[in-house]
Design a protein around this motif. Structure first.
Motif, mmCIF file in Angstrom:
data_model
loop_
_atom_site.group_PDB
_atom_site.id
_atom_site.type_symbol
_atom_site.label_atom_id
_atom_site.label_comp_id
_atom_site.label_asym_id
_atom_site.label_seq_id
_atom_site.Cartn_x
_atom_site.Cartn_y
_atom_site.Cartn_z
ATOM 1 N N ALA A 65 62.872 -56.773 30.486
ATOM 2 C CA ALA A 65 64.237 -57.289 30.649
ATOM 3 C C ALA A 65 64.479 -58.383 29.609
ATOM 4 N N PRO A 66 65.658 -58.447 29.006
ATOM 5 C CA PRO A 66 65.919 -59.459 27.962
ATOM 6 C C PRO A 66 66.136 -60.832 28.565
ATOM 7 N N LYS A 67 66.222 -61.827 27.688
ATOM 8 C CA LYS A 67 66.547 -63.177 28.134
ATOM 9 C C LYS A 67 68.020 -63.263 28.509
ATOM 10 N N GLU A 68 68.319 -64.163 29.419
ATOM 11 C CA GLU A 68 69.687 -64.254 29.912
ATOM 12 C C GLU A 68 70.644 -64.752 28.833
ATOM 13 N N ASN A 69 70.195 -65.675 28.005
ATOM 14 C CA ASN A 69 71.090 -66.211 26.985
ATOM 15 C C ASN A 69 71.225 -65.285 25.785
ATOM 16 N N ARG A 70 70.326 -64.301 25.635
ATOM 17 C CA ARG A 70 70.399 -63.328 24.537
ATOM 18 C C ARG A 70 70.142 -61.926 25.096
ATOM 19 N N PRO A 71 71.133 -61.335 25.746
ATOM 20 C CA PRO A 71 70.916 -60.029 26.393
ATOM 21 C C PRO A 71 70.831 -58.873 25.410
ATOM 22 N N ASN A 72 71.254 -59.057 24.167
ATOM 23 C CA ASN A 72 71.279 -57.953 23.205
ATOM 24 C C ASN A 72 70.160 -58.049 22.154
ATOM 25 N N GLU A 73 69.195 -58.937 22.345
ATOM 26 C CA GLU A 73 68.136 -59.119 21.367
ATOM 27 C C GLU A 73 66.772 -58.868 21.998
ATOM 28 N N GLY A 74 65.890 -58.310 21.189
ATOM 29 C CA GLY A 74 64.522 -58.107 21.642
ATOM 30 C C GLY A 74 63.740 -59.417 21.636
ATOM 31 N N ILE A 75 62.502 -59.341 22.073
ATOM 32 C CA ILE A 75 61.660 -60.524 22.229
ATOM 33 C C ILE A 75 60.463 -60.399 21.279
ATOM 34 N N MET A 76 60.174 -61.473 20.581
ATOM 35 C CA MET A 76 59.010 -61.547 19.690
ATOM 36 C C MET A 76 58.015 -62.547 20.277
ATOM 37 N N PHE A 77 56.757 -62.144 20.360
ATOM 38 C CA PHE A 77 55.714 -63.010 20.916
ATOM 39 C C PHE A 77 54.510 -62.994 19.983
ATOM 40 N N PHE A 78 53.989 -64.185 19.674
ATOM 41 C CA PHE A 78 52.848 -64.321 18.756
ATOM 42 C C PHE A 78 51.718 -65.063 19.471
ATOM 43 N N ASN A 79 50.504 -64.623 19.196
ATOM 44 C CA ASN A 79 49.329 -65.239 19.811
ATOM 45 C C ASN A 79 48.175 -65.201 18.819
ATOM 46 N N GLN A 131 59.862 -55.623 23.688
ATOM 47 C CA GLN A 131 59.132 -56.864 23.450
ATOM 48 C C GLN A 131 57.994 -56.565 22.476
ATOM 49 N N ILE A 132 58.031 -57.179 21.317
ATOM 50 C CA ILE A 132 57.014 -56.977 20.290
ATOM 51 C C ILE A 132 56.004 -58.113 20.395
ATOM 52 N N ARG A 133 54.752 -57.762 20.586
ATOM 53 C CA ARG A 133 53.675 -58.750 20.731
ATOM 54 C C ARG A 133 52.720 -58.613 19.545
ATOM 55 N N VAL A 134 52.442 -59.731 18.891
ATOM 56 C CA VAL A 134 51.526 -59.759 17.751
ATOM 57 C C VAL A 134 50.330 -60.624 18.131
ATOM 58 N N ASP A 135 49.165 -60.010 18.208
ATOM 59 C CA ASP A 135 47.913 -60.709 18.519
ATOM 60 C C ASP A 135 47.070 -60.777 17.251
ATOM 61 N N VAL A 136 46.714 -61.996 16.876
ATOM 62 C CA VAL A 136 45.898 -62.240 15.683
ATOM 63 C C VAL A 136 44.537 -62.751 16.146
ATOM 64 N N HIS A 137 43.489 -62.042 15.785
ATOM 65 C CA HIS A 137 42.120 -62.404 16.161
ATOM 66 C C HIS A 137 41.357 -62.823 14.902
ATOM 67 N N THR A 138 40.694 -63.953 14.978
ATOM 68 C CA THR A 138 39.868 -64.410 13.855
ATOM 69 C C THR A 138 38.469 -63.825 14.011
ATOM 70 N N LEU A 139 38.024 -63.108 13.002
ATOM 71 C CA LEU A 139 36.698 -62.509 13.015
ATOM 72 C C LEU A 139 35.674 -63.337 12.254
ATOM 73 N N ASN A 140 36.119 -64.068 11.246
ATOM 74 C CA ASN A 140 35.228 -64.967 10.506
ATOM 75 C C ASN A 140 36.070 -66.055 9.867
ATOM 76 N N ASN A 141 35.579 -67.282 9.941
ATOM 77 C CA ASN A 141 36.334 -68.429 9.431
ATOM 78 C C ASN A 141 35.607 -69.013 8.234
ATOM 79 N N ASP A 142 36.245 -68.929 7.081
ATOM 80 C CA ASP A 142 35.747 -69.579 5.875
ATOM 81 C C ASP A 142 36.874 -70.384 5.222
ATOM 82 N N GLY A 143 37.776 -70.877 6.063
ATOM 83 C CA GLY A 143 38.863 -71.703 5.563
ATOM 84 C C GLY A 143 40.158 -70.946 5.369
ATOM 85 N N ASN A 144 41.280 -71.691 5.435
ATOM 86 C CA ASN A 144 42.634 -71.169 5.194
ATOM 87 C C ASN A 144 42.977 -70.024 6.152
#
Length: 419
Positions: A65-79, A131-144
């Motif tokens: 279901a959409p948000k009440e203040n924006r009934p005609n727009e989809g939802i973007m979620f980032f994690n 609702q578009i959900r984008v999940d970003v997983h870090t597999l190795n950290n070497d900066g930036n």
């Protein structure tokens, strides 16, 4: 678990190298590390390698279901998930300050920049939107991590396809990819983040800092920009004061780097599209090398069988003819035959030896002797030391004894021990 801190010697070495315009990995001041973009088997799965830093972005969708203040727009979620597998400094199940900062910067870079047409995600106004959900997983950290996460997220969104739907009255039908081709997202532009690290209170500047350089830096500036030279977001951290000339200089460098990365993303998407259309190997199957233990498929080895019959006849003709005569069997013992090399047959020898031993024991063990005058029977046994002499009773003595002899017991017997 906290990461191992740098020693004073390492810190001084890094700072002195930066002053001499040298870096640990041999790059120049404004050089990026090597960027590699690969895709998964499904749409919306993307891997980005920025040097040794590796992240994975996965895009998914669902009808909500959409948000009440924006009934005609989809939802973007980032994690963004900082896994302990990427670095020992990250803890599982606990949101750190770095995770919150990266998540906010990614939302500001992609969602607030309006790079995706959210109105095209509406299915039924006020009732059903994607609702578009984008999940970003870090597999190795070497900066930036921020630059790698932004590249992976926007590439995964460009690669993603959501299912097609149809509306009949109040009923919404979602079609599978086999029934109808999925629909890509409507993307206006591709904002990409570029990070700059400052040292010695802003005196020295580096692009794309590695993990060790991030430990000794004094401040960080992240600029999100598209190839049209439009700044989507900008964020400074570290508490240093930057001049206007420094910010303008960083924006010019970022515009060049964003154009190069955008071309790299478009080329990777085009190659993946051609591979999927041609039915070739793509995604994880493409990363599996042939001829190794991890390969699922092996190329067939061609074998020439055109002249196999002729070569077989030549080999038969050149070979030596087998002998026509067969050696006659030899008969070492009546009733037994032997073919081949003549060897001594030991069958039956053990049985004959056992029979001879039994006969000797039966003949020499027991010996019976009868005396002529007294009628004495002597039983001699070679294995026993006891000798028993039996005296037979005469008929006359039996008559004289009478009935009283019955109470005297059995006839007398003598036992002697043979020494």
């Amino acid at each position: 678990m906290k990461d191992t801190p740098l020693s004073n010697c390492e810190r001084d070495f890094l700072l002195r190298a930066i002053e001499d315009k040298k870096r640990l990995d041999g790059r120049e001041t404004y050089d990026y590390r090597r960027i590699k973009i690969t895709f998964g088997t499904d749409y919306g799965c993307c891997f980005v390698d920025l040097g040794l830093t590796r992240v994975m972005a996965q895009v998914s969708c669902e009808l909500v279901a959409p948000k009440e203040n924006r009934p005609n727009e989809g939802i973007m979620f980032f994690n963004i998930e900082l896994s302990p597998m990427a670095s020992p400094a990250f803890e599982q199940g606990r949101q750190s300050e770095l995770s919150v900062k990266l998540n906010r910067q990614l939302e500001r870079c992609l969602r607030n920049s309006r790079c995706i047409d959210t109105e095209s995600l509406c299915v039924v106004s006020g009732e059903k939107v994607w609702q578009i959900r984008v999940d970003v997983h870090t597999l190795n950290n070497d900066g930036n991590l921020m630059d790698a996460a932004s590249i992976a997220a926007i590439t995964a969104l460009c690669h993603f396809r959501h299912p097609d739907v149809s509306i009949q009255g109040d009923e919404v039908t979602v079609y599978s990819p086999e029934e109808r081709d999925p629909i890509p997202l409507s993307i206006y532009h591709m904002p990409i983040s570029v990070s700059f690290s400052f040292f010695q209170q802003g005196t020295y500047l580096l692009v794309d800092p590695c993990e060790r350089e991030e430990r000794v830096m004094d401040g960080l500036l992240m600029i999100a920009m598209n190839k049209h030279r439009e700044i989507c977001s900008i964020q400074s951290s570290g508490g240093i004061m930057l001049l206007k000339a420094q910010v303008m200089r960083c924006s010019k460098i970022a515009s060049v780097k964003v154009s190069e990365i955008t071309e790299l993303i478009n080329e990777a998407l085009l190659n993946d599209k051609k591979a999927r259309k041609a039915g070739g190997r793509c995604g994880f199957a493409e990363s599996m090398p042939q001829g190794r233990i991890t390969a699922l498929k092996m190329d067939e080895t061609p074998v020439e069988v055109a002249d196999a019959t002729e070569r077989a006849n030549e080999i038969v003709q050149k070979a030596e003819a087998p002998p026509q005569t067969v050696p006659s069997p030899e008969v070492p013992v009546p009733g037994m035959g032997q073919v081949g090399e003549v060897r001594q047959n030991t069958w039956g020898l053990k049985e004959e030896d056992d029979e001879d031993d039994e006969e000797e024991e039966n003949d020499g063990v027991t010996k019976m002797e009868e005396s002529g005058g007294g009628g004495v029977v002597e039983i001699s046994d070679s294995e026993e030391d006891e000798v028993v002499i039996l005296t037979p009773e005469t008929p006359e003595k039996a008559k004289n004894a009478g009935p009283g002899s019955r109470h005297k017991g059995v006839p007398a017997s003598k036992k002697k021990l043979k020494k």
